[in-house]
Design a protein around this motif. Structure first.
Motif, mmCIF file in Angstrom:
data_model
loop_
_atom_site.group_PDB
_atom_site.id
_atom_site.type_symbol
_atom_site.label_atom_id
_atom_site.label_comp_id
_atom_site.label_asym_id
_atom_site.label_seq_id
_atom_site.Cartn_x
_atom_site.Cartn_y
_atom_site.Cartn_z
ATOM 1 N N ALA A 184 0.854 -1.191 0.000
ATOM 2 C CA ALA A 184 0.000 0.000 0.000
ATOM 3 C C ALA A 184 0.890 1.241 0.000
ATOM 4 O O ALA A 184 1.877 1.295 0.742
ATOM 5 N N VAL A 185 0.565 2.230 -0.814
ATOM 6 C CA VAL A 185 1.427 3.407 -0.921
ATOM 7 C C VAL A 185 1.518 4.161 0.410
ATOM 8 O O VAL A 185 2.526 4.811 0.700
ATOM 9 N N LYS A 186 0.491 4.055 1.253
ATOM 10 C CA LYS A 186 0.535 4.754 2.530
ATOM 11 C C LYS A 186 1.592 4.163 3.454
ATOM 12 O O LYS A 186 1.959 4.790 4.456
ATOM 13 N N LYS A 187 2.103 2.971 3.114
ATOM 14 C CA LYS A 187 3.156 2.349 3.909
ATOM 15 C C LYS A 187 4.545 2.629 3.346
ATOM 16 O O LYS A 187 5.546 2.221 3.936
ATOM 17 N N PHE A 188 4.619 3.326 2.221
ATOM 18 C CA PHE A 188 5.919 3.671 1.645
ATOM 19 C C PHE A 188 6.640 4.633 2.575
ATOM 20 O O PHE A 188 6.050 5.615 3.042
ATOM 21 N N HIS A 189 7.924 4.368 2.832
ATOM 22 C CA HIS A 189 8.715 5.336 3.585
ATOM 23 C C HIS A 189 8.810 6.620 2.772
ATOM 24 O O HIS A 189 9.149 6.599 1.587
#
Length: 362
Positions: A184-189
């Motif tokens: 999920a992109v919201k978990k991308f650093h």
């Protein structure tokens, strides 16, 4: 071995200490072990600086207001921070890193990137080096560390979270792109809540959906960051590990027990903050030109005001004066101020400073 674009594959380790501040406190005080601990102020206006894993189970995390933390975990034990101790332990950890490589990029007291492609001990497998480092940290400090191993910094950082606490994970060049696509992109650093929300509005929820967008599309919607998102969606990150990164800013801030409405009271609060920043800069021989004032209001709105001088600020009085001049136009205020902060940035090196001083003398 090389990445798909032909560049040589590096071996990067991201080491991240587990609940560092809280773990140090639990190590030094056996009565705290196994209990929910928060490092920070217990006062009504306090903020959690770090939380033990026992506290995190209740939803307590860093930057959470202490009142909220206590509500979530009634048995929470607050411990005042001891940054001198944390810095000393961090120094021990850096010495362990240096046994393997000089390419060390500290991100904070408790985490760093290491490039072990050509390491001092000639160990060919990066996962083995990470295992040795974690065991050595445990032996020397009594603390647990997690690690992520990959061919680039972005994926090493993501990998270090996969088996926390006290674990490690590897993302290989073959698996990197697929790993990113499933995430999920919201978990991308590096993708914060605001950016994640914007991506969601654009129909981008996963790495695969991010990868489906063209470079032109991403640059149109995200500006200069568009190229970065385009690359990481493909598992590409060419950033090198940069040892001894120059410090970009030094700041200090304080949250008040009672909201401040009066200019005189605000000016009084600003004085010790400027002094604290100045002491830190003097101790590190940092010479800056940009002063930034941070204000958080009672409704949690945050604003900043900055001023940049043509030459480095030479004395504390000048730093404080600029801070006060940025503060004064904000009054009178209809809503109280709960936090003030002062930051000095735009640093130059000592040679430039000496040149400026010679120019002034001439």
């Amino acid at each position: 071995m090389s990445e798909d674009d032909g560049t040589p594959t590096r071996k990067i380790i991201h080491v991240d200490m587990d609940a560092f501040y809280a773990s140090v406190e639990q190590r030094d005080n056996p009565d705290l072990r196994g209990k929910p601990v928060a490092v920070g102020g217990a006062a009504a206006r306090g903020v959690v600086a770090a939380a033990s894993y026992e506290a995190r189970a209740f939803g307590v995390r860093s930057a959470l207001p202490s009142v909220t933390a206590k509500r979530r975990c009634p048995d929470l034990i607050f411990v005042p921070p001891r940054f001198d101790v944390y810095r000393a332990v961090s120094g021990q950890i850096r010495e362990i890193f240096a046994e393997h490589t000089d390419l060390i990029e500290p991100l904070s007291l408790d985490e760093a990137y290491l490039d072990v492609t050509d390491n001092k001990q000639g160990i060919p497998i990066a996962t083995e080096i990470a295992t040795i480092i974690r065991a050595r940290i445990k032996e020397v400090t009594g603390l647990n560390a997690s690690a992520g191993i990959s061919y680039c910094k972005f994926l090493a950082k993501m990998a270090s979270d996969l088996n926390k606490p006290n674990g490690q994970a590897v993302i290989t060049p073959r698996n990197g792109p697929a790993f990113v696509q499933a995430l999920a992109v919201k978990k991308f650093h590096g993708v914060g809540p605001a950016t994640a929300a914007k991506m969601e509005r654009l129909g981008i929820l996963t790495g695969a959906e991010l990868r489906s967008k063209t470079l032109v599309f991403l640059q149109e919607h995200f500006g200069k960051s568009g190229a970065w998102y385009y690359n990481i969606a493909r598992g590409i990150d060419h950033r090198e590990v940069q040892p001894d990164r120059p410090r970009k800013s030094v700041g200090a801030e304080d949250t008040f027990m009672v909201d401040v409405f009066d200019l005189g009271a605000a000016r009084a609060e600003l004085t010790p903050l400027a002094a604290k920043v100045w002491r830190q800069c003097e101790s590190k021989s940092l010479h800056g030109r940009t002063v930034t004032l941070k204000v958080k209001y009672a409704d949690f709105q945050i604003i900043t005001r900055s001023r940049t001088t043509t030459s480095p600020i030479g004395v504390l009085d000048d730093l404080e004066a600029i801070g006060q001049s940025l503060l004064e136009p904000l009054f009178p205020t209809a809503k109280g101020i709960r936090l003030l902060g002062v930051t000095l940035s735009s640093f130059i090196d000592d040679e430039e400073t000496e040149a400026d001083q010679l120019e002034l003398q001439i």
